[in-house]
Enzyme design. Structure first.
Site: not given
Ligand code: DGL
Length: 263
Positions: A69, A179
Site C-alpha cells: 500500500c 496506489c
Molecule cells: N491501496 C492503497 C495505496 O496503495 C490504499 C488506498 C486507500 O485505502 O485509500 O495507497
C-alpha cells in the site's frame, strides 16, 4: 512465509505478482477492510494500524512483510523498520522509470492524498524528475470502485475521465499507478489515456526486491513445499471477502484459508 497488507483488495495487485514470482513460498495477506480507505487518514492512525497488522502477520509466521500500500508505506514504513526485526519492503512511487522513459518530458502520477503529502513521494520526485513535468492527480473514488468490483463499467469511466483530463492536456506519455488498487483499473485507464501512454505498475519491481531479500538474508523453506495462502480481513464478512479474493487472484480454494481478525 511472506506477509502483505493493504487497506483492502488493492495489495492483491502485488500479491498476484509475488505469487507468480515465488510460486513455492507461502503468502499471507491482510486486508484492513474495517479501516478502509487509508487515503486521507492521519500518519498516527496509519502507524497504529500498521503495527497491529504487523503483529498479526509475524504471529502467523511472516518473515518478510510487504507493505502493499503506497499510503501506508509513506506513513509507516520508517516506523516499522525501526521497531521490528524483520525486513519490510514498501511501495516506491515509480517516478524514476517514468521520467527515464518519457519522450514528451511529462509524466502523470495517480495516487492518494496521503501518498502525495508523504516525504517519500516528494523526495523521489525531487531526485528523479527535476527536468520533467510531473502532473499529480489524487485518484478520488478509485479505491471505492475497486473495493466494490466496479471495474470495466460505465461508472468506472465516469470516475476516471475527469481524473485523466489534466494529464491528457499536459501530454503525459507515462502514468505511474501510485496506489496498489489502481492496477485493477489498468484496462480502463489505458483506454481513456490512449494507447500511446505507458502505465507503470510498480508490483514487478517490488517482487524483485522481495526476491533479493529472500535470497540473501533468510533461510526460507526449500522449493517444493506445498503452496499455502492465507487471507485475513478486519471486517467480519469473511464470506464476501472470500468470494472477492477468488475473483481477483488465481488461488486454489482448497489450499487457502480465509479468516477474520479484530485487532
Ligand atoms: N491501496 C492503497 C495505496 O496503495 C490504499 C488506498 C486507500 O485505502 O485509500 O495507497
Amino acid at each position: 512465509m511472506i506477509g502483505l497488507f493493504d487497506s483492502g483488495y488493492g495489495g492483491l495487485s502485488v500479491f498476484r505478482v509475488l505469487k507468480e514470482t515465488l510460486p513455492d513460498t507461502p503468502l499471507i495477506y491482510y486486508a484492513d477492510h474495517e479501516h478502509c480507505p487509508y487515503g486521507q487518514k492521519s500518519k498516527e492512525y496509519l502507524i497504529n494500524r500498521a503495527e497491529k497488522i504487523t503483529e498479526v502477520l509475524i504471529e502467523q509466521g511472516a518473515e518478510i512483510i510487504v507493505v502493499a500500500c503506497n499510503t501506508a508505506t509513506a506513513a509507516a514504513i520508517d516506523h516499522l523498520r525501526n521497531n521490528y526485526d524483520i525486513p519490510f519492503v514498501g511501495m516506491e512511487p515509480a517516478i524514476k522509470p517514468a521520467a527515464l522513459s518519457s519522450i514528451t518530458k511529462a509524466v502523470g502520477v495517480l495516487a492518494t492524498e496521503g501518498t502525495f503529502s508523504g516525504k517519500l513521494f516528494n523526495e523521489t520526485k525531487e531526485k528523479y524528475a527535476k527536468d520533467i513535468k510531473v502532473v499529480i492527480q489524487p485518484g478520488t473514488g478509485l479505491v471505492e470502485l475497486v473495493e466494490a468490483h466496479k471495474m470495466h463499467t460505465y461508472k468506472s469511466w465516469q470516475v476516471l475521465y475527469p481524473l485523466l483530463k489534466k494529464m491528457k492536456e499536459e501530454n503525459v506519455d507515462q502514468i505511474v499507478l501510485g496506489c496498489t488498487h489502481y492496477p485493477f483499473l489498468f484496462e480502463d485507464i489505458q483506454k481513456l489515456a490512449g494507447e500511446h501512454v505507458t502505465l507503470i505498475d510498480p508490483a514487478p519491481a517490488v517482487a524483485k526486491q522481495v526476491v533479493r531479500i529472500k535470497e540473501t538474508i533468510l533461510d526460507f523453506p526449500e522449493k517444493g513445499k506445498a503452496q499455502f495462502y492465507q487471507f485475513i480481513t478486519s471486517h467480519a464478512d469473511v464470506k464476501n471477502f472470500r468470494a472477492s479474493v477468488l475473483k481477483l487472484v488465481d488461488v486454489n480454494d482448497d489450499n487457502t484459508l480465509f479468516a477474520y481478525d479484530w485487532s
